[in-house]
Motif scaffolding. Structure first.
Motif, PDB file in Angstrom:
ATOM      1  N   PHE A 115      30.161   7.608  25.954  1.00 50.80           N
ATOM      2  CA  PHE A 115      30.491   6.479  25.087  1.00 50.80           C
ATOM      3  C   PHE A 115      31.953   6.459  24.648  1.00 50.80           C
ATOM      4  CE2 PHE A 115      25.942   5.549  23.343  1.00 50.80           C
ATOM      5  CZ  PHE A 115      25.526   5.262  24.621  1.00 50.80           C
ATOM      6  N   SER A 116      32.531   7.623  24.337  1.00 52.48           N
ATOM      7  CA  SER A 116      33.907   7.648  23.823  1.00 52.48           C
ATOM      8  C   SER A 116      34.906   6.949  24.736  1.00 52.48           C
ATOM      9  CB  SER A 116      34.357   9.090  23.556  1.00 52.48           C
ATOM     10  OG  SER A 116      33.657   9.623  22.448  1.00 52.48           O
ATOM     11  N   PRO A 117      34.858   7.157  26.056  1.00 57.08           N
ATOM     12  CA  PRO A 117      35.855   6.494  26.900  1.00 57.08           C
ATOM     13  C   PRO A 117      35.623   4.994  27.075  1.00 57.08           C
ATOM     14  CG  PRO A 117      34.335   7.749  28.255  1.00 57.08           C
ATOM     15  CD  PRO A 117      34.030   8.107  26.831  1.00 57.08           C
ATOM     16  N   ARG A 118      34.459   4.523  26.627  1.00 52.21           N
ATOM     17  CA  ARG A 118      34.135   3.101  26.786  1.00 52.21           C
ATOM     18  C   ARG A 118      34.145   2.347  25.456  1.00 52.21           C
ATOM     19  NH1 ARG A 118      30.662   5.839  30.592  1.00 52.21           N
ATOM     20  NH2 ARG A 118      31.008   5.040  32.727  1.00 52.21           N
ATOM     21  N   LYS A 119      34.530   3.043  24.380  1.00 51.30           N
ATOM     22  CA  LYS A 119      34.551   2.437  23.049  1.00 51.30           C
ATOM     23  C   LYS A 119      35.952   2.539  22.459  1.00 51.30           C
ATOM     24  CE  LYS A 119      30.013   1.711  22.225  1.00 51.30           C
ATOM     25  NZ  LYS A 119      29.430   0.462  21.717  1.00 51.30           N
ATOM     26  N   PRO A 120      36.396   1.539  21.692  1.00 54.71           N
ATOM     27  CA  PRO A 120      37.686   1.647  21.012  1.00 54.71           C
ATOM     28  C   PRO A 120      37.686   2.823  20.035  1.00 54.71           C
ATOM     29  CG  PRO A 120      36.886  -0.610  20.984  1.00 54.71           C
ATOM     30  CD  PRO A 120      35.758   0.227  21.478  1.00 54.71           C
ATOM     31  N   ALA A 121      38.802   3.506  19.914  1.00 50.62           N
ATOM     32  CA  ALA A 121      38.926   4.641  18.993  1.00 50.62           C
ATOM     33  C   ALA A 121      38.591   4.202  17.576  1.00 50.62           C
ATOM     34  CB  ALA A 121      40.331   5.209  19.047  1.00 50.62           C
ATOM     35  N   GLY A 122      37.808   5.017  16.896  1.00 43.84           N
ATOM     36  CA  GLY A 122      37.464   4.737  15.509  1.00 43.84           C
ATOM     37  C   GLY A 122      36.289   3.794  15.331  1.00 43.84           C
ATOM     38  N   GLN A 123      35.730   3.293  16.396  1.00 45.60           N
ATOM     39  CA  GLN A 123      34.595   2.377  16.308  1.00 45.60           C
ATOM     40  C   GLN A 123      33.284   3.150  16.376  1.00 45.60           C
ATOM     41  OE1 GLN A 123      34.579  -1.282  18.753  1.00 45.60           O
ATOM     42  NE2 GLN A 123      32.542  -0.706  19.434  1.00 45.60           N
ATOM     43  N   ASN A 124      32.294   2.725  15.593  1.00 50.93           N
ATOM     44  CA  ASN A 124      30.961   3.312  15.681  1.00 50.93           C
ATOM     45  C   ASN A 124      30.464   3.187  17.123  1.00 50.93           C
ATOM     46  OD1 ASN A 124      27.880   3.165  15.620  1.00 50.93           O
ATOM     47  ND2 ASN A 124      28.323   3.839  13.536  1.00 50.93           N
ATOM     48  N   GLN A 125      29.934   4.277  17.655  1.00 54.67           N
ATOM     49  CA  GLN A 125      29.599   4.306  19.073  1.00 54.67           C
ATOM     50  C   GLN A 125      28.150   3.968  19.386  1.00 54.67           C
ATOM     51  OE1 GLN A 125      30.857   8.086  20.646  1.00 54.67           O
ATOM     52  NE2 GLN A 125      33.025   7.619  20.419  1.00 54.67           N
ATOM     53  N   SER A 126      27.348   3.692  18.391  1.00 53.61           N
ATOM     54  CA  SER A 126      25.916   3.478  18.635  1.00 53.61           C
ATOM     55  C   SER A 126      25.662   2.279  19.540  1.00 53.61           C
ATOM     56  CB  SER A 126      25.180   3.280  17.312  1.00 53.61           C
ATOM     57  OG  SER A 126      23.806   2.998  17.562  1.00 53.61           O
ATOM     58  N   GLU A 127      24.768   2.481  20.490  1.00 60.09           N
ATOM     59  CA  GLU A 127      24.295   1.413  21.378  1.00 60.09           C
ATOM     60  C   GLU A 127      22.817   1.133  21.114  1.00 60.09           C
ATOM     61  OE1 GLU A 127      25.833   0.231  24.838  1.00 60.09           O
ATOM     62  OE2 GLU A 127      27.553   0.325  23.501  1.00 60.09           O
ATOM     63  N   CYS A 128      22.283   1.637  20.018  1.00 63.93           N
ATOM     64  CA  CYS A 128      20.838   1.630  19.792  1.00 63.93           C
ATOM     65  C   CYS A 128      20.260   0.242  19.518  1.00 63.93           C
ATOM     66  CB  CYS A 128      20.474   2.569  18.642  1.00 63.93           C
ATOM     67  SG  CYS A 128      20.880   4.305  18.974  1.00 63.93           S
ATOM     68  N   SER A 129      21.075  -0.684  19.045  1.00 63.93           N
ATOM     69  CA  SER A 129      20.551  -2.014  18.722  1.00 63.93           C
ATOM     70  C   SER A 129      20.937  -3.068  19.750  1.00 63.93           C
ATOM     71  CB  SER A 129      21.052  -2.449  17.339  1.00 63.93           C
ATOM     72  OG  SER A 129      22.472  -2.507  17.323  1.00 63.93           O
ATOM     73  N   ASN A 130      21.440  -2.629  20.904  1.00 62.92           N
ATOM     74  CA  ASN A 130      21.930  -3.576  21.902  1.00 62.92           C
ATOM     75  C   ASN A 130      20.831  -4.350  22.614  1.00 62.92           C
ATOM     76  OD1 ASN A 130      24.517  -2.888  21.342  1.00 62.92           O
ATOM     77  ND2 ASN A 130      24.916  -1.804  23.243  1.00 62.92           N
ATOM     78  N   GLY A 131      19.696  -3.702  22.846  1.00 64.62           N
ATOM     79  CA  GLY A 131      18.663  -4.320  23.659  1.00 64.62           C
ATOM     80  C   GLY A 131      18.891  -4.034  25.133  1.00 64.62           C
ATOM     81  N   ALA A 132      17.871  -4.334  25.937  1.00 63.39           N
ATOM     82  CA  ALA A 132      17.919  -4.022  27.365  1.00 63.39           C
ATOM     83  C   ALA A 132      19.014  -4.807  28.072  1.00 63.39           C
ATOM     84  CB  ALA A 132      16.572  -4.317  28.004  1.00 63.39           C
ATOM     85  N   GLY A 133      19.728  -4.109  28.956  1.00 62.98           N
ATOM     86  CA  GLY A 133      20.710  -4.764  29.802  1.00 62.98           C
ATOM     87  C   GLY A 133      22.011  -5.132  29.133  1.00 62.98           C
TER      88      GLY A 133
END
Length: 310
Positions: free
Chosen positions: A104-122
């Motif tokens: 997740f870190s390389p795909r998220k802006p620095a300092g941003q919460n990295q959770s993908e838990c509420s994204n939904g499928a796809g």
């Protein structure tokens, strides 16, 4: 192209109050998409640089909240979630190398919460098309560590989003369900998936007519009270129980213990998603289902890893 590089920093434990038995070094490597992937490398205490010891390795794949506590790395990226530190200690004590891959870190802006838990499928970072690239790069990195890792002795361990990544990484084909994977996308002996989402974004020809079949043994550790295991809102039995359907279809396609690619599944009654985050003691299944599931699943996971890595 694979480009390993190592940061010599040894990191502190996740929380000052916790006494961990193992430390990690920060490493990184480049995946096939050109993205630099950070990881945490733990080595057994008996390893000496330049010595003769070589160890089996486990690549650990974090869940949808990422590697770090509160889904956000601290200033020196040392606040690895307790669950992953717990497992690193457990495996290192069994003389295994551990590599926690941070997708997740390389795909998220620095300092941003990295959770993908509420994204939904796809939506967001994909366990089907993104994260397997990181795992293949991790395998190449471990292959390059001939000073540390025993050749050909690597397995996977993942949770939730990472559990789904175990399934896709170990798939015998590409997500189309037909095209065979090249050797560079193989090389693991098996994997354990804690409470994965088995929908896999409808890859591998969907759920009902699934063409997903692993090339190595997989053990799914599911929770009966988890919507990822049983979803009453779905129209058919096959869709209500996606992991069971994937398992049954894999068997129909030839996955078995005789061919070394059996799909096993253990379902823990009354347990919820992320049951192994429980801090309670197991009293009985009725009153402490998560704690009892954690106790049993941790043993099952370790047994599976040892079986396939020996």
């Amino acid at each position: 192209m694979f480009k390993p590089c190592i940061t010599a920093l040894l990191c502190a434990a996740t929380l000052p109050a916790m006494a961990w038995n193992s430390n990690f070094s920060n490493v990184n490597f480049e995946n096939a998409a050109g993205l630099t992937i950070p990881a945490k490398l733990f080595v057994p205490a008996g390893w000496v640089e330049g010595g003769n010891q070589r160890y089996p390795a486990v690549v650990m794949l974090h869940g949808c909240s990422g590697v770090y506590s509160y889904s956000l790395p601290n200033a020196n990226n040392s606040n690895v979630q307790t669950l992953y530190r717990e497992w690193a200690d457990r495996l290192v004590a069994q003389n295994m190398v551990v590599l926690i891959v941070d997708s997740f870190s390389p795909r998220k802006p620095a300092g941003q919460n990295q959770s993908e838990c509420s994204n939904g499928a796809g939506v967001g970072i994909s366990e089907v098309t993104d994260r397997p690239l990181d795992v293949y790069a991790a395998r190449s990195y471990l292959d390059s560590r001939s000073d540390l890792v025993a050749p050909g002795r690597m397995s996977l361990l993942g949770w939730s989003h990472g559990g789904s990544t175990v399934m896709t990484t170990l798939a015998d084909t590409q997500p189309d369900g037909t095209t065979s994977k090249p050797a560079a996308q193989r090389g693991f002996r098996g994997g354990v998936a804690f409470y994965p989402g088995c929908g896999l974004n409808s890859a591998y020809n969907g759920i009902t007519n699934s063409k997903w079949r692993p090339y190595a043994g997989v053990h799914i550790l599911a929770a009966s009270a988890d919507k990822l295991y049983y979803d009453a809102s779905k129209a058919t039995q096959a869709l209500k129980y996606p992991c069971t359907t994937r398992q049954d279809r894999a068997a129909q396609l030839g996955a078995s213990s005789l061919t070394g690619n059996e799909v096993q599944m253990t379902v823990y009654q009354g347990a919820a998603h992320s049951f192994d985050g429980s801090d309670d003691a197991c009293v009985n299944i009725a009153s402490t289902p998560d704690a009892c599931a954690k106790e049993q699943a941790d043993t099952a996971a370790l047994n599976h890893l040892q079986q396939y890595l020996n």
